[in-house]
Motif scaffolding. Structure first.
Motif, mmCIF file in Angstrom:
data_model
loop_
_atom_site.group_PDB
_atom_site.id
_atom_site.type_symbol
_atom_site.label_atom_id
_atom_site.label_comp_id
_atom_site.label_asym_id
_atom_site.label_seq_id
_atom_site.Cartn_x
_atom_site.Cartn_y
_atom_site.Cartn_z
ATOM 1 N N LYS A 206 4.067 7.012 12.538
ATOM 2 C CA LYS A 206 5.327 6.857 13.265
ATOM 3 C C LYS A 206 5.604 5.431 13.714
ATOM 4 O O LYS A 206 6.744 5.099 14.022
ATOM 5 C CB LYS A 206 5.328 7.763 14.499
ATOM 6 N N VAL A 207 4.567 4.582 13.798
ATOM 7 C CA VAL A 207 4.760 3.240 14.350
ATOM 8 C C VAL A 207 4.340 2.191 13.341
ATOM 9 O O VAL A 207 3.627 2.458 12.376
ATOM 10 C CB VAL A 207 3.986 3.056 15.671
ATOM 11 N N ASP A 208 4.782 0.956 13.593
ATOM 12 C CA ASP A 208 4.547 -0.143 12.654
ATOM 13 C C ASP A 208 3.568 -1.180 13.177
ATOM 14 O O ASP A 208 3.094 -2.031 12.416
ATOM 15 C CB ASP A 208 5.883 -0.829 12.332
ATOM 16 N N GLY A 209 3.268 -1.158 14.474
ATOM 17 C CA GLY A 209 2.342 -2.125 15.046
ATOM 18 C C GLY A 209 1.806 -1.620 16.368
ATOM 19 O O GLY A 209 2.348 -0.674 16.958
ATOM 20 N N LEU A 210 0.729 -2.239 16.841
ATOM 21 C CA LEU A 210 0.061 -1.815 18.074
ATOM 22 C C LEU A 210 -0.128 -3.014 18.990
ATOM 23 O O LEU A 210 -0.628 -4.062 18.571
ATOM 24 C CB LEU A 210 -1.302 -1.193 17.746
ATOM 25 N N LEU A 211 0.254 -2.836 20.252
ATOM 26 C CA LEU A 211 0.054 -3.843 21.289
ATOM 27 C C LEU A 211 -0.918 -3.281 22.325
ATOM 28 O O LEU A 211 -0.622 -2.290 22.996
ATOM 29 C CB LEU A 211 1.399 -4.194 21.940
ATOM 30 N N LEU A 212 -2.079 -3.912 22.438
ATOM 31 C CA LEU A 212 -3.126 -3.478 23.366
ATOM 32 C C LEU A 212 -3.014 -4.292 24.648
ATOM 33 O O LEU A 212 -3.149 -5.514 24.634
ATOM 34 C CB LEU A 212 -4.503 -3.681 22.733
ATOM 35 N N THR A 213 -2.779 -3.596 25.747
ATOM 36 C CA THR A 213 -2.484 -4.260 27.018
ATOM 37 C C THR A 213 -3.753 -4.514 27.834
ATOM 38 O O THR A 213 -4.845 -4.074 27.495
ATOM 39 C CB THR A 213 -1.517 -3.403 27.842
ATOM 40 N N ALA B 173 -6.084 1.093 8.585
ATOM 41 C CA ALA B 173 -4.775 1.204 7.934
ATOM 42 C C ALA B 173 -4.167 -0.152 7.606
ATOM 43 O O ALA B 173 -3.155 -0.227 6.897
ATOM 44 C CB ALA B 173 -3.817 1.995 8.823
ATOM 45 N N GLY B 174 -4.755 -1.233 8.119
ATOM 46 C CA GLY B 174 -4.215 -2.565 7.882
ATOM 47 C C GLY B 174 -2.915 -2.836 8.600
ATOM 48 O O GLY B 174 -2.151 -3.724 8.212
ATOM 49 N N LYS B 175 -2.648 -2.073 9.674
ATOM 50 C CA LYS B 175 -1.404 -2.266 10.415
ATOM 51 C C LYS B 175 -1.592 -3.329 11.503
ATOM 52 O O LYS B 175 -2.664 -3.456 12.085
ATOM 53 C CB LYS B 175 -0.943 -0.944 11.037
ATOM 54 N N PRO B 176 -0.545 -4.095 11.806
ATOM 55 C CA PRO B 176 -0.671 -5.236 12.712
ATOM 56 C C PRO B 176 -1.012 -4.834 14.142
ATOM 57 O O PRO B 176 -0.517 -3.828 14.662
ATOM 58 C CB PRO B 176 0.718 -5.877 12.656
ATOM 59 N N MET B 177 -1.848 -5.662 14.759
ATOM 60 C CA MET B 177 -2.228 -5.460 16.148
ATOM 61 C C MET B 177 -2.149 -6.780 16.911
ATOM 62 O O MET B 177 -2.397 -7.843 16.347
ATOM 63 C CB MET B 177 -3.664 -4.937 16.246
#
Length: 243
Positions: free
Chosen positions: A60-67, A106-110
């Protein structure tokens, strides 16, 4: 279509009264939301929950931001808790470590911020100074006392890194952390350092893993500093390119 950026959430009690426990809130600092929107992304907040399948999020999402936030439980890097360790949230640790693992695969941006960078390092087998008092060369104030939207100390940036594309080699950042990377994890590369040689940013040496992580808080300085805005713009652009 604008990329969707998942932002890790935390939980806070509305009041210190058990009668209000039903109203405890899932939240993320609003500056993260603003920074993602201004960078061109669509933010959603992921609550702490170890029951829903991570695969459903990935689809469902394209990237992840870890706070930022809680200290990480030192059991994840095989240490006993130091007397100066801060508040912990084991459910949050498990949840976010699982997210990082799956996004890596998955190689998705973080983008990791503060605690987010530390979690990435731990997942890769690294460790932390549980308190800066344990770091023998500590010489700079890393726990900023006021004006968190202003920068305070210089960082040296690797000019060949992702950060080096838009940050000067002697740029300034804000600082709000009492823990820091001690041993760097596998397949990670340090790309920024404080004047007292603490690691301030990392990226992956694995070309299949798309991540950038910083120790400072660009979400608090993005309104005043172009390089802070560029960090979030970079995440959104990477996520858009992977759609």
């Amino acid at each position: 279509m604008q990329p969707i950026i998942a932002i890790t959430g935390s939980i806070t009690p509305i009041q210190n009264d058990p009668n209000y426990a039903a109203f405890d809130a899932t939240y993320t600092p609003h500056f993260f939301v603003e920074a993602v929107i201004e960078a061109g992304g669509i933010p959603i907040i992921l609550p702490i929950n170890n029951n829903y399948p991570v695969e459903a999020i990935l689809n469902k999402v394209d990237g992840l931001l870890l706070t930022g936030g809680h200290d990480v439980d030192p059991r994840f890097y095989q240490e006993e808790p130091h007397v100066k360790i801060g508040s912990l949230n084991l459910d949050r640790d498990h949840h976010e470590l699982k997210l990082i693992k799956h996004f890596m695969q998955a190689g998705k941006p973080m983008l990791g911020v503060c605690r987010g960078m530390q979690l990435i390092n731990i997942l890769q087998g690294g460790s932390l100074y549980q308190d800066l008092s344990l770091y023998p060369d500590w010489a700079i104030q890393h726990v900023q006392k006021s004006e968190l939207d202003r920068v305070t100390h210089r960082v040296k940036i690797d000019p060949n890194s992702r950060l080096g594309q838009w940050m000067g080699t002697g740029d300034y950042v804000n600082s709000l952390h009492h823990q820091a990377i001690k041993d760097l994890g596998q397949d990670l590369k340090a790309i920024a350092w404080s004047g007292d040689q603490l690691i301030e940013a990392i990226e992956s040496t694995n070309p299949a893993v798309d991540l950038l992580a910083v120790q400072w808080h660009p979400e608090l300085t993005h309104q005043n500093q172009e390089s802070s805005r560029a960090i979030f713009k970079d995440l959104v652009e990477r996520a858009s390119n992977k759609k």
